[in-house]
Design a protein around this motif. Structure first.
Motif, PDB file in Angstrom:
ATOM      1  N   ILE A  70      44.764  47.179  51.573  1.00  0.00           N
ATOM      2  CA  ILE A  70      45.609  46.890  50.655  1.00  0.00           C
ATOM      3  C   ILE A  70      46.645  47.693  50.207  1.00  0.00           C
ATOM      4  O   ILE A  70      47.873  47.425  50.040  1.00  0.00           O
ATOM      5  CB  ILE A  70      44.832  46.928  49.165  1.00  0.00           C
ATOM      6  CG1 ILE A  70      43.669  45.893  49.351  1.00  0.00           C
ATOM      7  CG2 ILE A  70      45.623  46.246  48.008  1.00  0.00           C
ATOM      8  CD1 ILE A  70      43.807  44.537  49.715  1.00  0.00           C
ATOM      9  N   THR A  71      46.662  49.278  50.630  1.00  0.00           N
ATOM     10  CA  THR A  71      47.745  49.931  50.270  1.00  0.00           C
ATOM     11  C   THR A  71      48.758  49.731  51.457  1.00  0.00           C
ATOM     12  O   THR A  71      49.970  49.672  51.129  1.00  0.00           O
ATOM     13  CB  THR A  71      47.061  51.433  50.587  1.00  0.00           C
ATOM     14  OG1 THR A  71      46.224  51.750  49.701  1.00  0.00           O
ATOM     15  CG2 THR A  71      48.273  52.504  50.453  1.00  0.00           C
ATOM     16  N   THR A  72      48.496  49.527  52.564  1.00  0.00           N
ATOM     17  CA  THR A  72      49.486  49.269  53.780  1.00  0.00           C
ATOM     18  C   THR A  72      50.329  48.031  53.467  1.00  0.00           C
ATOM     19  O   THR A  72      51.451  48.112  53.764  1.00  0.00           O
ATOM     20  CB  THR A  72      48.964  49.290  55.179  1.00  0.00           C
ATOM     21  OG1 THR A  72      47.875  48.036  55.038  1.00  0.00           O
ATOM     22  CG2 THR A  72      48.304  50.433  55.534  1.00  0.00           C
ATOM     23  N   SER A  73      49.663  47.025  52.883  1.00  0.00           N
ATOM     24  CA  SER A  73      50.543  45.620  52.913  1.00  0.00           C
ATOM     25  C   SER A  73      51.385  45.916  51.616  1.00  0.00           C
ATOM     26  O   SER A  73      52.440  45.579  51.472  1.00  0.00           O
ATOM     27  CB  SER A  73      49.401  44.524  52.299  1.00  0.00           C
ATOM     28  OG  SER A  73      48.805  44.877  51.191  1.00  0.00           O
ATOM     29  N   GLN A  74      50.982  46.995  50.358  1.00  0.00           N
ATOM     30  CA  GLN A  74      51.830  47.125  49.552  1.00  0.00           C
ATOM     31  C   GLN A  74      53.025  47.973  49.726  1.00  0.00           C
ATOM     32  O   GLN A  74      54.064  47.843  49.240  1.00  0.00           O
ATOM     33  CB  GLN A  74      50.842  47.733  48.285  1.00  0.00           C
ATOM     34  CG  GLN A  74      50.238  46.584  47.531  1.00  0.00           C
ATOM     35  CD  GLN A  74      49.240  47.077  46.552  1.00  0.00           C
ATOM     36  OE1 GLN A  74      48.767  48.340  46.780  1.00  0.00           O
ATOM     37  NE2 GLN A  74      48.651  46.370  45.575  1.00  0.00           N
ATOM     38  N   LEU A  75      52.786  49.002  50.710  1.00  0.00           N
ATOM     39  CA  LEU A  75      53.833  49.834  51.215  1.00  0.00           C
ATOM     40  C   LEU A  75      54.793  49.050  52.071  1.00  0.00           C
ATOM     41  O   LEU A  75      55.969  49.246  51.985  1.00  0.00           O
ATOM     42  CB  LEU A  75      53.170  51.032  52.175  1.00  0.00           C
ATOM     43  CG  LEU A  75      52.557  52.256  51.333  1.00  0.00           C
ATOM     44  CD1 LEU A  75      51.819  53.025  52.381  1.00  0.00           C
ATOM     45  CD2 LEU A  75      53.377  52.915  50.370  1.00  0.00           C
ATOM     46  N   GLY A  76      54.076  48.124  52.827  1.00  0.00           N
ATOM     47  CA  GLY A  76      55.360  47.134  53.589  1.00  0.00           C
ATOM     48  C   GLY A  76      56.095  46.381  52.409  1.00  0.00           C
ATOM     49  O   GLY A  76      57.552  46.007  52.691  1.00  0.00           O
ATOM     50  N   TYR A  77      55.649  45.979  51.369  1.00  0.00           N
ATOM     51  CA  TYR A  77      56.448  45.068  50.313  1.00  0.00           C
ATOM     52  C   TYR A  77      57.268  46.108  49.742  1.00  0.00           C
ATOM     53  O   TYR A  77      58.575  45.762  49.533  1.00  0.00           O
ATOM     54  CB  TYR A  77      55.267  44.811  49.376  1.00  0.00           C
ATOM     55  CG  TYR A  77      55.708  43.611  48.454  1.00  0.00           C
ATOM     56  CD1 TYR A  77      55.837  42.169  48.725  1.00  0.00           C
ATOM     57  CD2 TYR A  77      56.233  43.724  47.120  1.00  0.00           C
ATOM     58  CE1 TYR A  77      56.348  41.256  48.252  1.00  0.00           C
ATOM     59  CE2 TYR A  77      56.550  43.008  46.258  1.00  0.00           C
ATOM     60  CZ  TYR A  77      56.635  41.656  46.901  1.00  0.00           C
ATOM     61  OH  TYR A  77      56.999  40.465  46.034  1.00  0.00           O
ATOM     62  N   ALA A  78      57.035  47.368  49.528  1.00  0.00           N
ATOM     63  CA  ALA A  78      57.881  48.532  48.857  1.00  0.00           C
ATOM     64  C   ALA A  78      59.064  48.697  49.747  1.00  0.00           C
ATOM     65  O   ALA A  78      60.101  48.750  49.386  1.00  0.00           O
ATOM     66  CB  ALA A  78      57.241  49.825  48.470  1.00  0.00           C
ATOM     67  N   ALA A  79      58.581  48.750  51.226  1.00  0.00           N
ATOM     68  CA  ALA A  79      59.714  48.934  52.053  1.00  0.00           C
ATOM     69  C   ALA A  79      60.644  47.794  52.093  1.00  0.00           C
ATOM     70  O   ALA A  79      61.905  47.932  52.132  1.00  0.00           O
ATOM     71  CB  ALA A  79      59.122  49.021  53.576  1.00  0.00           C
ATOM     72  N   GLY A  80      60.211  46.546  51.909  1.00  0.00           N
ATOM     73  CA  GLY A  80      60.970  45.449  52.030  1.00  0.00           C
ATOM     74  C   GLY A  80      61.957  45.416  50.582  1.00  0.00           C
ATOM     75  O   GLY A  80      63.167  45.086  50.794  1.00  0.00           O
ATOM     76  N   LEU A  81      61.275  45.794  49.487  1.00  0.00           N
ATOM     77  CA  LEU A  81      62.092  45.868  48.440  1.00  0.00           C
ATOM     78  C   LEU A  81      63.441  46.856  48.469  1.00  0.00           C
ATOM     79  O   LEU A  81      64.476  46.568  47.927  1.00  0.00           O
ATOM     80  CB  LEU A  81      61.079  46.233  47.385  1.00  0.00           C
ATOM     81  CG  LEU A  81      60.088  44.960  46.829  1.00  0.00           C
ATOM     82  CD1 LEU A  81      59.072  45.879  45.932  1.00  0.00           C
ATOM     83  CD2 LEU A  81      60.684  44.068  45.940  1.00  0.00           C
TER      84      LEU A  81
END
Length: 414
Positions: free
Chosen positions: A65-76
């Protein structure tokens, strides 16, 4: 509050004198936001099963879950800002294509670490949702903006919560890998629909990408309201993630011993809370955004007390989820209603600054929540969530430097 100086030329904007956004387009944006952000959350009720399949600990499995949210944060941080400069139709096509490919790879991942890496890319592609929210705000008339943003956010939040229900049922009937394959197919269909239906919007004069990113940082520096909202968003979503990352472990253990499908059904309680987003948008349209935020954050803190006292009762868990989700969703919509008025010509960049902080909070909440549960179980997990909620409640109190009521003037440029 006046808009900050910016090196990015502003595109023509809605003055609020027209008919506003077509309700059918609002509905499409809401559904699309929900379906794209759902890709981040299909794994949450499956963590126990995924961990067993790879033979990993609860703490390690939570990193999915952490990595998927970090990917989302990078996109943001690095993709959403270009929404002020590049066709949103084109951006969504690129992002959804990336999400679809990575979901296919996730469905056949041979190890936890490859799964985590592919879900990082899925998170990056799923940032489409945060391209669509500022688009809805820009297309809406001034007098309906809070309601429109609330409607789109309801769709987004329903996607977050119902993703758990859907994935639990699909995994129980088949296995966890099938869920990612199904999500890839849905993402491809959505990409085709949005390519056909999204309106083309006028764009600002192109500027260098590095200068565009610097303008995001400048918005944070120049707007106290944006900084305060970003802090509140990070704290409340960290608390939200502490709960939703660990609840699958708690419900899979004694005295519940629930299956993946039953754990997924628990998300329906949160979906009921998500319906409050539209009501929060109406509060914002009436100018009550700042005064309502402390109520929402206090409710979030109360939810963790309910979850702790009711830890061995499904009724207690469901009541805690309802309070938690109303608190988080209400705070989110009120925050966005405030920040979208700060610099109307830079809504994508404002959304980028805000949501990057929001998902950094989410990723940290997932990581420390999984570690807290691994170390001490449900009690320390609830204490961690409550501490984050209490800090957010204090930070949300009106009257801090630079705060003032949100203007709802029909003459405000959008």
């Amino acid at each position: 509050m006046t808009a900050p100086s910016s090196p990015v030329a502003a595109p023509p904007t809605n003055t609020g004198t027209g008919a506003g956004i077509d309700p059918r387009l609002t509905l499409l944006l809401a559904v699309s936001s929900g379906l794209t952000v759902a890709n981040l959350y299909y794994a949450q009720p499956l963590l126990e099963t995924i961990g067993r399949s790879f033979g990993t600990t609860e703490g390690a499995t939570g990193l999915v879950i952490t990595t998927s949210q970090l990917g989302y944060a990078a996109g943001l941080a690095f993709v959403v800002p270009i929404g002020d400069q590049v066709s949103r139709r084109r951006i969504t096509g690129w992002l959804l294509g990336l999400a679809a490919v990575s979901l296919v790879v996730a469905s056949v991942a041979p190890s936890l670490w490859i799964l985590a890496a592919t879900l990082l890319l899925t998170g990056l592609g799923s940032v489409t949702a945060q391209v669509l929210v500022p688009l809805a705000a820009s297309l809406a008339d001034d007098r309906e903006r809070g309601r429109v943003v609330g409607t789109v956010m309801t769709g987004l939040l329903m996607g977050i919560l119902l993703a758990r229900t859907v994935s639990g049922i699909v995994a129980d009937l088949t296995n966890w890998r099938v869920m990612f394959a199904v999500a890839a197919g849905v993402t491809v269909i959505l990409a085709v629909v949005l390519h056909r239906r999204l309106p083309e919007t006028e764009l600002a004069e192109p500027v260098p990408y590095r200068k565009l990113l610097r303008s995001v940082a400048r918005l944070l520096v120049e707007h106290h309201d944006l900084r305060q909202s970003a802090l509140l968003g990070a704290l409340t979503f960290a608390a939200f993630s502490v709960f939703w990352t660990t609840i699958a472990f708690h419900l899979a253990d004694s005295p519940f011993d629930y299956s993946e499908a039953t754990i997924g059904l628990v998300g329906i309680a949160g979906a009921a809370g998500a319906l409050f987003a539209s009501a929060a948008g109406r509060l914002a349209d009436r100018g009550w955004a700042r005064s309502a935020r402390p109520v929402m954050t206090a409710l979030l803190a109360l939810s963790f007390a309910i979850l702790w006292f009711g830890q061995n009762s499904i009724i207690g868990i469901l009541l805690g989820i309802l309070a938690l989700d109303i608190g988080v969703q209400g705070t989110q919509v009120l925050n966005q209603s405030i920040i979208y008025e700060l610099a109307p010509e830079a809504r994508s960049r404002i959304n980028s600054a805000y949501m990057t902080c929001y998902f950094i909070g989410a990723s940290l909440g997932s990581a420390v929540g999984a570690m807290a549960y691994d170390a001490g179980g449900w009690g320390p997990t609830c204490a961690l969530g409550a501490a984050l909620a209490v800090v957010s409640a204090v930070a949300s109190i009106p009257g801090s430097r630079g705060a003032r009521p949100v203007s709802r003037s029909a003459n405000l440029p959008t």
